[in-house]
Design an enzyme around this catalytic site. Structure first.
Site, short mmCIF file in Angstrom:
data_model
loop_
_atom_site.label_atom_id
_atom_site.label_comp_id
_atom_site.label_asym_id
_atom_site.label_seq_id
_atom_site.Cartn_x
_atom_site.Cartn_y
_atom_site.Cartn_z
CE1 TYR A 186 -3.42 -2.60 -0.13
CE2 TYR A 186 -3.47 -2.69 2.26
CZ TYR A 186 -3.91 -3.15 1.03
OH TYR A 186 -4.85 -4.14 0.97
C1 LIG Z 1 -7.78 -2.32 -6.41
C2 LIG Z 1 -6.59 -2.84 -5.62
C3 LIG Z 1 -6.76 -3.93 -4.79
C4 LIG Z 1 -5.70 -4.45 -4.06
N1 LIG Z 1 -5.90 -5.51 -3.23
C5 LIG Z 1 -4.86 -6.00 -2.52
C6 LIG Z 1 -5.05 -7.11 -1.63
O1 LIG Z 1 -6.14 -7.67 -1.51
N2 LIG Z 1 -3.98 -7.54 -0.92
C7 LIG Z 1 -2.75 -6.96 -1.02
O2 LIG Z 1 -1.81 -7.43 -0.36
N3 LIG Z 1 -2.54 -5.92 -1.85
C8 LIG Z 1 -3.57 -5.42 -2.59
N4 LIG Z 1 -3.36 -4.35 -3.41
C9 LIG Z 1 -2.02 -3.73 -3.49
C10 LIG Z 1 -1.16 -4.48 -4.51
O3 LIG Z 1 -0.68 -5.68 -3.93
C11 LIG Z 1 0.05 -3.62 -4.92
O4 LIG Z 1 -0.39 -2.42 -5.48
C12 LIG Z 1 0.95 -4.37 -5.90
O5 LIG Z 1 2.24 -3.80 -5.88
C13 LIG Z 1 0.39 -4.33 -7.30
O6 LIG Z 1 1.15 -5.11 -8.17
P1 LIG Z 1 1.01 -4.82 -9.74
O7 LIG Z 1 1.93 -5.71 -10.45
O8 LIG Z 1 -0.43 -4.83 -10.10
O9 LIG Z 1 1.46 -3.30 -9.80
P2 LIG Z 1 2.52 -2.48 -10.66
O10 LIG Z 1 2.05 -1.07 -10.56
O11 LIG Z 1 2.69 -3.06 -12.00
O12 LIG Z 1 3.85 -2.68 -9.86
C14 LIG Z 1 4.01 -2.32 -8.50
C15 LIG Z 1 5.50 -2.15 -8.19
O13 LIG Z 1 6.19 -3.36 -8.44
C16 LIG Z 1 7.15 -3.19 -9.48
N5 LIG Z 1 7.07 -4.35 -10.37
C17 LIG Z 1 5.97 -4.75 -11.06
N6 LIG Z 1 6.25 -5.85 -11.75
C18 LIG Z 1 7.54 -6.15 -11.53
C19 LIG Z 1 8.39 -7.19 -12.00
N7 LIG Z 1 7.96 -8.11 -12.85
N8 LIG Z 1 9.67 -7.20 -11.58
C20 LIG Z 1 10.11 -6.27 -10.73
N9 LIG Z 1 9.35 -5.26 -10.25
C21 LIG Z 1 8.06 -5.21 -10.64
C22 LIG Z 1 6.74 -1.91 -10.18
O14 LIG Z 1 7.83 -1.29 -10.83
C23 LIG Z 1 6.17 -1.09 -9.06
O15 LIG Z 1 7.20 -0.49 -8.33
C24 LIG Z 1 -4.42 -3.83 -4.16
C25 LIG Z 1 -4.25 -2.72 -4.99
C26 LIG Z 1 -5.32 -2.22 -5.72
C27 LIG Z 1 -5.13 -1.02 -6.60
#
Ligand SMILES: Cc1cc2nc3c(=O)[nH]c(=O)nc-3n(C[C@H](O)[C@H](O)[C@H](O)COP(=O)(O)OP(=O)(O)OC[C@H]3O[C@@H](n4cnc5c(N)ncnc54)[C@H](O)[C@@H]3O)c2cc1C
Ligand SMILES: *[C@@H]1O[C@H](CO)[C@@H](O)[C@H](O)[C@H]1NC(C)=O
Ligand SMILES: *[C@@H]1O[C@H](CO)[C@@H](O)[C@H](O)[C@H]1NC(C)=O
Ligand SMILES: *[C@@H]1O[C@H](CO)[C@@H](O)[C@H](O)[C@H]1NC(C)=O
Ligand SMILES: *[C@@H]1O[C@H](CO)[C@@H](O)[C@H](O)[C@H]1NC(C)=O
Ligand SMILES: *[C@@H]1O[C@H](CO)[C@@H](O)[C@H](O)[C@H]1NC(C)=O
Length: 530
Positions: free
Chosen positions: A471
């Site tokens: 978060y």
């Molecule tokens: C609607 C919503 C619901 C959520 N629900 C939950 C929940 O139930 N439980 C919970 O724990 N969290 C929850 N989250 C938070 C979520 O776990 C984080 O936002 C998570 O980082 C999202 O991962 P992403 O790949 O979608 O995001 P991205 O925005 O793609 O990446 C997040 C971060 O990780 C880095 N990253 C992404 N992919 C890679 C990769 N392949 N290698 C290295 N670095 C990488 C990015 O550069 C960025 O810094 C929620 C978020 C939202 C918006």
């Protein structure tokens, strides 16, 4: 994946493209460098998008879940690549390094501060959307999942292979594996099975020199770091191998509402004495909002819960440990686990295909924060929280209380970088949202959430006041938009997210990426070698 431009109205215009002559020069150099590298490895250039390609904007927008960061940012990426092969990622790394260009990685795009798709310096995005294959081994109960996959795709694919295998991770099906697993990953089964990062047993990662590693070749220090320390600081994770969990064929869900008139204050207060130590098969998550009940403003407490078992086993547990809630059989629904993932995503009764919808959540502007609670909040504290919630329009502000305890506590604080273990009753997630029309006035919502956070200091963890890395919150640092935080700056949020694991993360970072190629506004800094 065409998205009609009407979904993304005026704010697109707010993406003013500030680019001086030198960066325009860089941009061309970068594109040339990239196409040359592509040619060397016989890659097709149709994974390269520049603002000149018609679908550039829709690709950029399609996985943005929070419109706030982009609307505040002056820059768009020079290039987005959507690799299908590792060689394309290696090309992007090579050219970013050569031209001193910032590289951002995006999997699901759910970063709370948009760090996967915004930057204040010229940058490119490696978007993992096309690397999303999932293979399930039902003999060993493991799966390899590429980081561009969403949680919904993972859950769906596991369920296709088995009725008694599952994975413990977040609730929203469009969240990406890349950010979520590398940053922790809490969900409805976390009291019984821990978090996603607890179950990672191997990984494929591309380091700052473009070398591809598995667990063995990256070494245990780096493998430790990417299980909760965030992927971005250390490399690009292409895939994770995870240990699946075994679940019963039938689980039970309920979502019971209590208002202030139905003694919500007392029940929520009591919940704090129960939620972290009740049967591990039961996770009683709590959502709190100001609501309109027959025209009257009140607080709605929604007890949204999963029990890994049948309703007849659940009811006696509730009767013994939490009779105050008054749960009855009629409140409960039995279903296979995979249907429960649809239920908790808010799509009750809809077909499982919804889990494969990568654009399934409406976008909004929001700001989120988190806290950990170690002592129950007294009733008068809860009443003060209600006052804060009642100041906000209904549905725009929400608190989520996510219980800890159970399996989460079986790991020491340093087992992996995610440190929030024994001693936490629950995590608070604060979130406030607003619409496009209200965005000009967003300071109102931002100061509301900051005010509440500041008020809550007396009730939550201290020294450090811990926070959940997934978060992400740029408020809890000294630098809000520097891409290259110093150790001193980083340690402000570093100890909150990772406690003492921050030191080891810095150590690993200085070993594997001493020049700080992989960096963002909240990345782990390498220690200066001098
Ligand atoms: C609607 C919503 C619901 C959520 N629900 C939950 C929940 O139930 N439980 C919970 O724990 N969290 C929850 N989250 C938070 C979520 O776990 C984080 O936002 C998570 O980082 C999202 O991962 P992403 O790949 O979608 O995001 P991205 O925005 O793609 O990446 C997040 C971060 O990780 C880095 N990253 C992404 N992919 C890679 C990769 N392949 N290698 C290295 N670095 C990488 C990015 O550069 C960025 O810094 C929620 C978020 C939202 C918006
Ligand atoms: C974008 O344009 C470039 C340059 O014309 C081209 O090489 C590339 O294939 C295009 N990308 C897509 C996705 O069509
Ligand atoms: C609320 O609590 C009071 C006092 O304990 C009790 O008398 C009343 O029945 C409760 N109301 C509801 C709706 O449960
Ligand atoms: C709540 O209900 C009242 C009366 O029905 C209405 O005037 C008010 O706009 C509603 N408030 C919200 C936030 O929906
Ligand atoms: C629980 O109920 C509340 C109030 O009706 C609703 O807003 C929320 O979406 C429900 N949650 C789930 C998971 O169905
Ligand atoms: C995916 O979700 C979006 C947003 O809810 C919806 O508009 C779209 O129709 C869905 N697509 C499919 C294939 O279900």
């Amino acid at each position: 994946m065409q998205i009609s431009s009407s979904i993304f109205p005026v704010f697109l215009l707010a993406f003013i493209f500030i680019s001086g002559a030198s960066s325009a020069h860089n941009k061309n150099d970068f594109f040339e460098c990239l196409t040359l590298q592509y040619r060397k490895s016989n890659s097709e250039t149709d994974s390269i998008y520049t603002p000149k390609n018609a679908s550039y904007s829709s690709v950029l927008q399609s996985t943005i879940r929070n419109l706030r960061p982009a609307s505040n940012s002056g820059q768009r990426p020079f290039v987005i690549i959507t690799p299908e092969h590792e060689s394309e990622i290696q090309a992007a790394i090579y050219c970013s390094k050569k031209l001193g260009m910032q590289l951002k990685v995006r999997s699901g795009g759910h970063d709370y501060e948009g760090l996967s798709y915004i930057s204040e310096t010229p940058f490119v995005i490696v978007d993992m959307r096309n690397l999303r294959s999932i293979s399930v081994d039902t003999e060993k109960n493991t799966a390899w999942v590429q980081t561009g996959a969403t949680l919904g795709e993972l859950y769906y694919t596991i369920a296709e292979n088995s009725r008694t295998l599952a994975f413990t991770a977040g609730v929203c099906p469009t969240v990406g594996v890349g950010g979520h697993f590398s940053g922790g990953g809490y969900g409805m089964m976390s009291r019984k099975h821990g978090i996603a990062a607890d179950h990672i047993i191997d990984a494929k990662l591309i380091d700052a020199n473009g070398r591809i590693h598995d667990r063995k070749s990256m070494g245990e220090d780096l493998f430790w770091a990417i299980r909760g320390g965030g992927g971005t600081s250390f490399g690009i994770v292409v895939a994770f191998k995870v240990q699946l969990i075994v679940i019963p064929e039938t689980v039970t869900v309920f979502n019971v509402t209590r208002t202030l008139e139905q003694n919500a204050t007392q029940i929520v207060h009591r919940w704090q004495y129960v939620a972290d130590n009740i049967d591990e098969n039961l996770l009683l998550r709590l959502f709190l909002r100001s609501i309109n009940s027959s025209g009257k403003r009140t607080i709605g407490a929604f007890f949204t819960s999963l029990y890994l078992g049948r309703v007849d086993d659940l009811l006696p547990i509730m009767q013994e440990k939490f009779p105050e809630l008054g749960l009855v059989k009629e409140d409960c629904i039995e279903m296979p686990w995979i249907e429960s993932t649809v239920y908790f995503a808010g799509f009750q009764g809809q077909s499982l295909d919804i889990l494969l919808n990568r654009t399934g959540v409406s976008t909004t502007f929001f700001k989120g924060k988190s806290d950990y609670v170690k002592q129950p909040i007294p009733e008068n504290g809860l009443k003060s929280i209600w006052k804060f919630l009642n100041k906000e329009d209904a549905n725009r502000a929400e608190l989520q209380f996510s219980p800890y305890g159970g399996r989460i506590n079986d790991f020491s604080e340093s087992e992996i970088p995610f440190p929030h273990r024994a001693g936490n009753i629950f995590m608070i997630h604060y979130v406030v949202g607003w619409s496009e029309e209200e965005n000009a006035d967003s300071e109102r919502q931002i100061s509301w959430i900051r005010g509440l956070y500041s008020f809550m200091a007396r009730y939550v963890s201290k020294s450090p006041r811990a926070a959940y890395f997934n978060y992400r919150d740029l408020d809890i640092g000294m630098n809000n938009n520097e891409v290259n935080p110093s150790y001193k700056q980083a340690s402000v949020w570093g100890f909150k997210y990772f406690k003492n694991n921050f030191r080891r993360l810095v150590h690993v970072k200085s070993q594997v990426d001493p020049t700080n190629f992989y960096r963002n506004e909240q990345s782990i800094p390498p220690v200066s070698p001098w």
